[in-house]
Write a protein that holds these residues in place. Structure first.
Motif, PDB file in Angstrom:
ATOM      1  N   GLN A 197     -19.290  -4.483  -9.464  1.00 20.90           N
ATOM      2  CA  GLN A 197     -19.600  -3.555 -10.302  1.00 20.90           C
ATOM      3  C   GLN A 197     -18.692  -3.068 -11.200  1.00 20.90           C
ATOM      4  O   GLN A 197     -17.655  -3.131 -11.206  1.00 20.90           O
ATOM      5  CB  GLN A 197     -19.975  -2.305  -9.542  1.00 20.90           C
ATOM      6  N   PRO A 198     -19.225  -2.869 -12.454  1.00 22.62           N
ATOM      7  CA  PRO A 198     -18.073  -2.575 -13.490  1.00 22.62           C
ATOM      8  C   PRO A 198     -17.414  -1.220 -13.245  1.00 22.62           C
ATOM      9  O   PRO A 198     -18.132  -0.377 -12.694  1.00 22.62           O
ATOM     10  CB  PRO A 198     -19.101  -2.357 -14.842  1.00 22.62           C
ATOM     11  N   GLY A 199     -16.027  -1.132 -13.626  1.00 19.09           N
ATOM     12  CA  GLY A 199     -15.510  -0.032 -13.263  1.00 19.09           C
ATOM     13  C   GLY A 199     -14.821   0.035 -11.851  1.00 19.09           C
ATOM     14  O   GLY A 199     -14.068   0.890 -11.579  1.00 19.09           O
ATOM     15  N   VAL A 200     -15.382  -0.815 -10.801  1.00 19.54           N
ATOM     16  CA  VAL A 200     -14.892  -0.703  -9.450  1.00 19.54           C
ATOM     17  C   VAL A 200     -13.386  -1.405  -9.481  1.00 19.54           C
ATOM     18  O   VAL A 200     -13.293  -2.471  -9.839  1.00 19.54           O
ATOM     19  CB  VAL A 200     -15.786  -1.475  -8.542  1.00 19.54           C
ATOM     20  N   ARG A 201     -12.326  -0.846  -8.809  1.00 16.59           N
ATOM     21  CA  ARG A 201     -11.181  -1.487  -8.702  1.00 16.59           C
ATOM     22  C   ARG A 201     -10.718  -0.987  -7.523  1.00 16.59           C
ATOM     23  O   ARG A 201     -10.677  -0.078  -6.643  1.00 16.59           O
ATOM     24  CB  ARG A 201     -10.130  -0.666  -9.569  1.00 16.59           C
ATOM     25  N   LEU A 202     -10.522  -2.363  -6.791  1.00 23.33           N
ATOM     26  CA  LEU A 202     -10.054  -2.553  -5.452  1.00 23.33           C
ATOM     27  C   LEU A 202      -8.634  -3.139  -5.220  1.00 23.33           C
ATOM     28  O   LEU A 202      -8.351  -3.858  -5.781  1.00 23.33           O
ATOM     29  CB  LEU A 202     -11.153  -3.242  -4.632  1.00 23.33           C
ATOM     30  N   ALA A 203      -8.013  -2.690  -4.206  1.00 21.54           N
ATOM     31  CA  ALA A 203      -6.558  -3.160  -3.532  1.00 21.54           C
ATOM     32  C   ALA A 203      -6.732  -3.914  -2.193  1.00 21.54           C
ATOM     33  O   ALA A 203      -7.678  -3.226  -1.424  1.00 21.54           O
ATOM     34  CB  ALA A 203      -5.681  -2.417  -3.706  1.00 21.54           C
ATOM     35  N   TYR A 204      -6.208  -4.937  -1.803  1.00 20.58           N
ATOM     36  CA  TYR A 204      -6.122  -5.251  -0.553  1.00 20.58           C
ATOM     37  C   TYR A 204      -4.588  -5.375  -0.244  1.00 20.58           C
ATOM     38  O   TYR A 204      -3.695  -5.453  -0.727  1.00 20.58           O
ATOM     39  CB  TYR A 204      -6.743  -6.633  -0.324  1.00 20.58           C
ATOM     40  N   SER A 205      -4.584  -5.246   1.122  1.00 17.90           N
ATOM     41  CA  SER A 205      -3.086  -5.098   2.018  1.00 17.90           C
ATOM     42  C   SER A 205      -2.829  -6.352   2.523  1.00 17.90           C
ATOM     43  O   SER A 205      -3.620  -6.911   3.180  1.00 17.90           O
ATOM     44  CB  SER A 205      -2.814  -3.880   2.720  1.00 17.90           C
ATOM     45  N   THR A 206      -1.562  -6.935   2.671  1.00 19.11           N
ATOM     46  CA  THR A 206      -0.946  -7.972   3.368  1.00 19.11           C
ATOM     47  C   THR A 206       0.315  -7.656   4.157  1.00 19.11           C
ATOM     48  O   THR A 206       1.047  -6.732   3.720  1.00 19.11           O
ATOM     49  CB  THR A 206      -0.841  -9.183   2.731  1.00 19.11           C
ATOM     50  N   PRO A 207       0.891  -8.316   4.968  1.00 13.18           N
ATOM     51  CA  PRO A 207       2.045  -8.349   5.367  1.00 13.18           C
ATOM     52  C   PRO A 207       3.057  -8.852   4.545  1.00 13.18           C
ATOM     53  O   PRO A 207       4.245  -8.664   4.890  1.00 13.18           O
ATOM     54  CB  PRO A 207       2.310  -9.209   6.767  1.00 13.18           C
ATOM     55  N   GLY A 208       2.723  -9.400   3.200  1.00  8.81           N
ATOM     56  CA  GLY A 208       3.904 -10.168   2.293  1.00  8.81           C
ATOM     57  C   GLY A 208       3.177 -10.928   1.661  1.00  8.81           C
ATOM     58  O   GLY A 208       2.071 -11.452   1.785  1.00  8.81           O
ATOM     59  N   ILE A 209       3.930 -11.414   0.422  1.00  4.37           N
ATOM     60  CA  ILE A 209       3.544 -12.531  -0.321  1.00  4.37           C
ATOM     61  C   ILE A 209       3.425 -13.777   0.452  1.00  4.37           C
ATOM     62  O   ILE A 209       4.581 -14.399   0.699  1.00  4.37           O
ATOM     63  CB  ILE A 209       4.370 -12.568  -1.674  1.00  4.37           C
ATOM     64  N   GLY A 210       2.291 -14.706   0.390  1.00  8.07           N
ATOM     65  CA  GLY A 210       2.349 -15.873   0.757  1.00  8.07           C
ATOM     66  C   GLY A 210       1.961 -16.030   2.449  1.00  8.07           C
ATOM     67  O   GLY A 210       2.217 -17.168   2.793  1.00  8.07           O
ATOM     68  N   ASN A 211       1.619 -15.235   3.079  1.00 11.58           N
ATOM     69  CA  ASN A 211       1.221 -15.077   4.393  1.00 11.58           C
ATOM     70  C   ASN A 211      -0.179 -15.571   4.644  1.00 11.58           C
ATOM     71  O   ASN A 211      -0.894 -15.747   3.454  1.00 11.58           O
ATOM     72  CB  ASN A 211       1.744 -13.847   5.212  1.00 11.58           C
ATOM     73  N   THR A 212      -0.860 -15.673   5.857  1.00 13.97           N
ATOM     74  CA  THR A 212      -1.837 -16.195   6.009  1.00 13.97           C
ATOM     75  C   THR A 212      -2.966 -15.359   5.519  1.00 13.97           C
ATOM     76  O   THR A 212      -4.014 -15.728   4.684  1.00 13.97           O
ATOM     77  CB  THR A 212      -2.251 -16.319   7.547  1.00 13.97           C
ATOM     78  N   TYR A 248       2.838  -5.407   2.087  1.00 14.49           N
ATOM     79  CA  TYR A 248       3.549  -4.429   3.117  1.00 14.49           C
ATOM     80  C   TYR A 248       4.624  -5.200   3.911  1.00 14.49           C
ATOM     81  O   TYR A 248       4.647  -6.361   3.718  1.00 14.49           O
ATOM     82  CB  TYR A 248       2.739  -3.752   4.054  1.00 14.49           C
ATOM     83  N   LYS A 249       5.435  -4.586   4.756  1.00 20.79           N
ATOM     84  CA  LYS A 249       6.474  -5.324   5.598  1.00 20.79           C
ATOM     85  C   LYS A 249       5.973  -5.789   7.065  1.00 20.79           C
ATOM     86  O   LYS A 249       6.679  -6.048   7.657  1.00 20.79           O
ATOM     87  CB  LYS A 249       7.645  -4.353   5.882  1.00 20.79           C
ATOM     88  N   GLY A 250       4.702  -5.985   7.222  1.00 21.52           N
ATOM     89  CA  GLY A 250       4.284  -6.580   8.562  1.00 21.52           C
ATOM     90  C   GLY A 250       2.696  -6.136   8.716  1.00 21.52           C
ATOM     91  O   GLY A 250       2.109  -5.260   7.902  1.00 21.52           O
ATOM     92  N   GLY A 251       2.125  -6.520   9.693  1.00 21.52           N
ATOM     93  CA  GLY A 251       0.710  -6.458   9.904  1.00 21.52           C
ATOM     94  C   GLY A 251       0.176  -5.015  10.325  1.00 21.52           C
ATOM     95  O   GLY A 251      -0.510  -4.654   9.907  1.00 21.52           O
ATOM     96  N   GLY A 252       1.401  -4.358  11.225  1.00 22.67           N
ATOM     97  CA  GLY A 252       0.985  -3.076  11.261  1.00 22.67           C
ATOM     98  C   GLY A 252       0.976  -2.107  10.148  1.00 22.67           C
ATOM     99  O   GLY A 252       0.114  -1.403  10.115  1.00 22.67           O
ATOM    100  N   PRO A 253       1.996  -1.803   9.344  1.00 22.56           N
ATOM    101  CA  PRO A 253       2.113  -1.177   8.112  1.00 22.56           C
ATOM    102  C   PRO A 253       0.791  -1.623   7.296  1.00 22.56           C
ATOM    103  O   PRO A 253       0.067  -0.790   6.740  1.00 22.56           O
ATOM    104  CB  PRO A 253       3.232  -1.259   7.399  1.00 22.56           C
ATOM    105  N   ALA A 254       0.224  -2.947   7.146  1.00 25.34           N
ATOM    106  CA  ALA A 254      -0.751  -3.487   6.176  1.00 25.34           C
ATOM    107  C   ALA A 254      -1.898  -2.714   6.850  1.00 25.34           C
ATOM    108  O   ALA A 254      -2.979  -2.482   6.014  1.00 25.34           O
ATOM    109  CB  ALA A 254      -0.667  -4.798   6.088  1.00 25.34           C
ATOM    110  N   THR A 255      -2.283  -2.994   8.147  1.00 30.18           N
ATOM    111  CA  THR A 255      -3.363  -2.589   8.674  1.00 30.18           C
ATOM    112  C   THR A 255      -3.618  -1.013   8.808  1.00 30.18           C
ATOM    113  O   THR A 255      -4.678  -0.315   8.383  1.00 30.18           O
ATOM    114  CB  THR A 255      -3.744  -2.887  10.126  1.00 30.18           C
TER     115      THR A 255
END
Length: 319
Positions: free
Chosen positions: A143-158, A179-186
């Motif tokens: 949808q126009p105007g919708v801005r979403l972000a996603y978290s991960t444990p870091g650049i280049g992980n699964t 983020y610095k790990g799966g715990g902080p990312a979730t």
């Protein structure tokens, strides 16, 4: 000639005696991540190894740079079996997404065993996202105007690769917040700091069970037994999308004596056969593996090639 044979026999006898007495002091287990993910599995396995061997297996979190910080510590440690690494499959992704690393992935480590397989990944959204299915999410994201972000444990992980491929395939764009790990990312997803993520079962499960996140799909070939109500991506209307969930494994510094590595593997295999350990791991949504050092080394080499190709297809540029 006889002197050489005698010397070789003495060396072998010495190594054998060393292996039999190992460990005779605490073992440091460096987890290359913050709490969550490999940390949870490492603590379950370490507690059982301590019970079996009578020495403390002390788990130490060393997060940062998608596991590079923790791996660097172990790469420089003495090869005596008293410093071990527990790392995710990010270990074999990093060479493809970083132009240089402070260690050599293949030469500076000895593969011990693959602890667990994650199967697939879950696609989860924050409760504030107005979508109850994967198709509803895709419609909302476009949808126009919708801005979403996603978290991960870091650049280049699964998890990062999974989302990059997902974005490319579906034509949506989300901002990556590492983020610095799966715990902080979730935890970031559960608190609403980000709106979506792909995640391994273990760190996501507590937030799912508490109702703090909504899980819309699973990337495996069949539904995950821990979340049987969650459809696969194929069932959710995206049959062309599948993604392996990766693994959590144990490594030692290069040149660690084979006798020590072999003993560690046998002890891990024994631990994985313990009904209570297996029950705890399966409830986390992971599958115990404990393959031999030789088999795991071959697996690591094949994974290096496979993930390099995934990085290329995902369009992730080395940094």
């Amino acid at each position: 000639m006889l002197r050489k044979l005698v010397t070789a026999a003495l060396v072998l006898a010495s190594l054998s005696a060393w292996a039999q007495s190992y460990p005779n002091r605490p073992v440091r287990v460096v987890v290359a991540a913050a709490t969550g993910g490999p940390d949870i599995v490492a603590r379950v396995v370490a507690a059982q190894l301590q019970a079996q061997l009578g020495q403390p297996f002390v788990v130490e979190n060393q997060p940062g740079a998608n596991g590079i910080v923790g791996a660097s510590i172990v790469a420089k440690a003495p090869p005596d079996g008293y410093t071990l690494l527990v790392y995710s499959s990010g270990f074999v992704i990093n060479p493809a997404v970083h132009k240089s690393l402070p260690y050599d992935t293949e030469k500076d480590f000895t593969p011990v065993t693959n602890l667990v397989s994650n199967g697939g990944l879950f696609f989860a959204v924050a409760n504030a996202v107005p979508a109850k299915s994967l198709q509803e999410f895709l419609a909302y994201a476009k949808q126009p105007g919708v801005r979403l972000a996603y978290s991960t444990p870091g650049i280049g992980n699964t998890w990062h690769l999974a989302m990059e491929v997902f974005d490319n395939m579906t034509g949506i764009q989300m901002t990556h917040i590492p983020y610095k790990g799966g715990g902080p990312a979730t935890a970031a997803l559960a608190s609403g700091e980000v709106q979506a993520m792909f995640a391994s079962p273990a760190p996501l499960m507590p937030h799912y069970k508490s109702g703090r996140v909504r899980v819309l799909a699973y990337t495996g070939n069949k539904r995950h037994p821990a979340m049987p109500d969650v459809p696969t991506t194929a069932e959710a209307g995206l049959p062309q999308y599948k993604h392996d969930g990766g693994w959590f494994a144990m490594f030692a510094p290069a040149n660690t004596p084979a006798e020590i590595v072999d003993k560690l593997w046998h002890e891990v295999r024994t631990a994985m056969q313990n009904p209570q350990v297996r029950d705890r791991l399966t409830k986390l949504g992971v599958e115990p593996v404990a393959d031999s050092p030789a088999d795991f080394k071959k697996f690591v080499q094949s994974e290096l090639k496979a993930y390099a190709e995934q990085v290329r297809l995902a369009g992730v540029k080395p940094e």
